[in-house]
Write a protein that holds these residues in place. Structure first.
Motif, PDB file in Angstrom:
ATOM      1  N   LEU A 243      27.488 -46.957   4.000  1.00 38.04           N
ATOM      2  CA  LEU A 243      27.105 -45.953   4.988  1.00 38.04           C
ATOM      3  C   LEU A 243      26.557 -46.637   6.227  1.00 38.04           C
ATOM      4  CD1 LEU A 243      25.675 -44.957   1.933  1.00 38.04           C
ATOM      5  CD2 LEU A 243      26.288 -42.842   3.109  1.00 38.04           C
ATOM      6  N   LEU A 244      27.064 -46.232   7.392  1.00 37.09           N
ATOM      7  CA  LEU A 244      26.605 -46.770   8.666  1.00 37.09           C
ATOM      8  C   LEU A 244      26.473 -45.629   9.658  1.00 37.09           C
ATOM      9  CD1 LEU A 244      27.880 -49.963  10.464  1.00 37.09           C
ATOM     10  CD2 LEU A 244      27.472 -47.867  11.729  1.00 37.09           C
ATOM     11  N   PRO A 245      25.259 -45.361  10.153  1.00 38.43           N
ATOM     12  CA  PRO A 245      25.096 -44.302  11.157  1.00 38.43           C
ATOM     13  C   PRO A 245      25.632 -44.761  12.513  1.00 38.43           C
ATOM     14  CG  PRO A 245      22.987 -45.358  10.676  1.00 38.43           C
ATOM     15  CD  PRO A 245      23.981 -45.959   9.744  1.00 38.43           C
ATOM     16  N   LEU A 246      26.635 -44.052  13.021  1.00 39.75           N
ATOM     17  CA  LEU A 246      27.225 -44.387  14.317  1.00 39.75           C
ATOM     18  C   LEU A 246      26.463 -43.743  15.469  1.00 39.75           C
ATOM     19  CD1 LEU A 246      31.012 -43.968  13.463  1.00 39.75           C
ATOM     20  CD2 LEU A 246      29.839 -46.116  13.940  1.00 39.75           C
TER      21      LEU A 246
ATOM     22  N   VAL B 214      15.371 -47.016  14.217  1.00 47.27           N
ATOM     23  CA  VAL B 214      15.457 -46.351  15.518  1.00 47.27           C
ATOM     24  C   VAL B 214      15.872 -44.894  15.309  1.00 47.27           C
ATOM     25  CG1 VAL B 214      16.790 -46.263  17.667  1.00 47.27           C
ATOM     26  CG2 VAL B 214      15.970 -48.454  16.802  1.00 47.27           C
ATOM     27  N   ALA B 215      15.305 -44.007  16.113  1.00 49.45           N
ATOM     28  CA  ALA B 215      15.653 -42.583  16.029  1.00 49.45           C
ATOM     29  C   ALA B 215      15.691 -41.983  17.432  1.00 49.45           C
ATOM     30  CB  ALA B 215      14.652 -41.834  15.161  1.00 49.45           C
ATOM     31  N   SER B 216      16.190 -40.760  17.508  1.00 42.24           N
ATOM     32  CA  SER B 216      16.339 -40.105  18.807  1.00 42.24           C
ATOM     33  C   SER B 216      15.169 -39.185  19.137  1.00 42.24           C
ATOM     34  CB  SER B 216      17.634 -39.287  18.829  1.00 42.24           C
ATOM     35  OG  SER B 216      17.580 -38.271  17.840  1.00 42.24           O
TER      36      SER B 216
ATOM     37  N   ILE C  17      18.717 -41.748  11.284  1.00 43.21           N
ATOM     38  CA  ILE C  17      18.026 -42.905  11.849  1.00 43.21           C
ATOM     39  C   ILE C  17      18.936 -44.122  11.718  1.00 43.21           C
ATOM     40  CG2 ILE C  17      15.775 -41.961  11.233  1.00 43.21           C
ATOM     41  CD1 ILE C  17      15.621 -44.069   8.985  1.00 43.21           C
ATOM     42  N   LEU C  18      18.686 -45.134  12.534  1.00 37.99           N
ATOM     43  CA  LEU C  18      19.458 -46.382  12.476  1.00 37.99           C
ATOM     44  C   LEU C  18      18.550 -47.489  11.943  1.00 37.99           C
ATOM     45  CD1 LEU C  18      22.032 -48.042  13.197  1.00 37.99           C
ATOM     46  CD2 LEU C  18      20.955 -48.492  15.416  1.00 37.99           C
ATOM     47  N   PRO C  19      18.827 -48.009  10.743  1.00 38.31           N
ATOM     48  CA  PRO C  19      17.999 -49.085  10.198  1.00 38.31           C
ATOM     49  C   PRO C  19      18.319 -50.413  10.879  1.00 38.31           C
ATOM     50  CG  PRO C  19      19.842 -48.667   8.731  1.00 38.31           C
ATOM     51  CD  PRO C  19      19.942 -47.639   9.835  1.00 38.31           C
TER      52      PRO C  19
END
Length: 353
Positions: A282-285, A318-320, A253-255
């Motif tokens: 940590l960063l979700p790309l 946000v999520a897919s 997920i993207l915070p």
């Protein structure tokens, strides 16, 4: 040129969390919001506000508005994010690119404004509550004590040092004689002074609360106007070893804080509020690719990491996809920012004692 709706999380990042096989022409994502619940929308309609950075008339440079400046930078940002996404496991990553991407994405977003505004408003509310009550105010100022302490003692000492010569002429032979007199005078006259000033202070607190959002807006945009990528933070992040982990099929997920940090002292917190003692960043790309910075080899537990991403978010993540697993995380939203806010407020009152 930039428009009215300005994204504090750029679409170039949001689109990487798009729903698979969506029939819509525009990329859609699933939003999990603390206040608005769970819903699906296009990336154009999330993480954006009207004139978040600037209005058309606010031309702070010869190059146009702040939002114009950010919009032009996004083509370079998109290129760097694409490069990071295509790295293979174990392949070297440019620490310059990783540090710049992380710094910019964190620095530009709304999360910082929301947290600082909320902290300020809660600090004002608590101050107003304390200073509207006679007994609490008296205790807060230390006027129940036998001698001045804390903030009141500091104020009286500073006054004495600044006016030592005149106070000596008025008969105060030393510091202690002045402190004792001023303290007893304050205690004796406190009731009259409190009654006369209570309404005034309530009006002051109300005006401070009303201006809190404007103050946060001005502070944030002024800082961004000076630089989109603070050099000091970039230099620190460049010292870390960076890698990407791809193929995370559990789904990231993207915070709304974009990136989090971890240290054994603080646990997971939004990166914007981290100090220098950072063990990992940590960063979700994308929904299956994670950018990691640290000094040691880092193991990833996606379920645990998503829980901390949600907890570090202020309003949404946000999520897919829409599923029960992500829905359960909605209850964690804002728990870590609220804990930070509580520490700021309590710390301010503790330091004043």
């Amino acid at each position: 040129m930039a428009g009215k709706k300005q994204h504090y999380i750029p679409q170039v990042l949001l689109r990487n969390f798009g729903i698979e096989n969506a029939r819509k022409k525009k990329v859609q994502v699933v939003v999990y919001s603390l206040e608005r619940g769970c819903f699906t929308t296009s990336t154009e309609r999330i993480a954006a506000e009207r004139f978040f950075y600037s209005r058309p008339a606010e031309r702070n440079t010869s190059d146009g508005t702040l939002d114009d400046k950010i919009t032009r930078y996004e083509s370079e940002l998109a290129s760097k994010i694409k490069s990071l996404l295509t790295r293979k496991l174990g392949e070297d990553i440019s620490s310059n690119d990783a540090a710049e991407v992380v710094t910019h994405l964190v620095f530009r977003q709304k999360h910082t404004r929301e947290t600082l505004t909320s902290a300020f408003e809660q600090l004002v509310d608590k101050s107003s509550m304390v200073l509207s009550d006679f007994d609490q105010t008296k205790q807060f100022l230390g006027l129940n004590e036998e001698a001045p302490k804390g903030a009141l003692e500091k104020i009286l000492l500073e006054f004495y040092e600044e006016n030592k010569f005149l106070l000596t002429l008025r008969g105060f032979s030393n510091k202690d004689s002045f402190l004792n007199y001023a303290f007893e005078f304050s205690k004796f006259n406190f009731k009259t002074s409190f009654d006369q000033n209570a309404v005034f202070f309530q009006n002051v607190f109300q005006k401070l609360t009303e201006k809190s959002k404007e103050t946060a807006y001005r502070g944030h945009t002024n800082a961004l106007g000076k630089t989109l990528i603070p050099e000091q933070r970039v230099n620190f992040l460049k010292s870390l070893r960076w890698q990407t982990i791809s193929g995370l099929s559990q789904g990231l997920i993207l915070p709304d804080c974009v990136s989090v940090s971890y240290s054994s002292d603080t646990g997971y917190i939004p990166l914007m509020f981290a100090g220098q003692k950072i063990e990992k960043i940590l960063l979700p790309l994308s929904k299956d690719c994670l950018l990691i910075g640290g000094r040691k080899k880092i193991e990833v537990n996606v379920e645990q990491l998503n829980a901390n991403f949600a907890a570090c978010s202020y309003d949404f993540f946000v999520a897919s996809e829409q599923n029960k697993k992500f829905q359960k995380l909605m209850s964690k939203i804002r728990t870590i920012p609220q804990s930070q806010i509580n520490q700021i407020v309590e710390g301010a009152f503790d330091n004043s004692k």
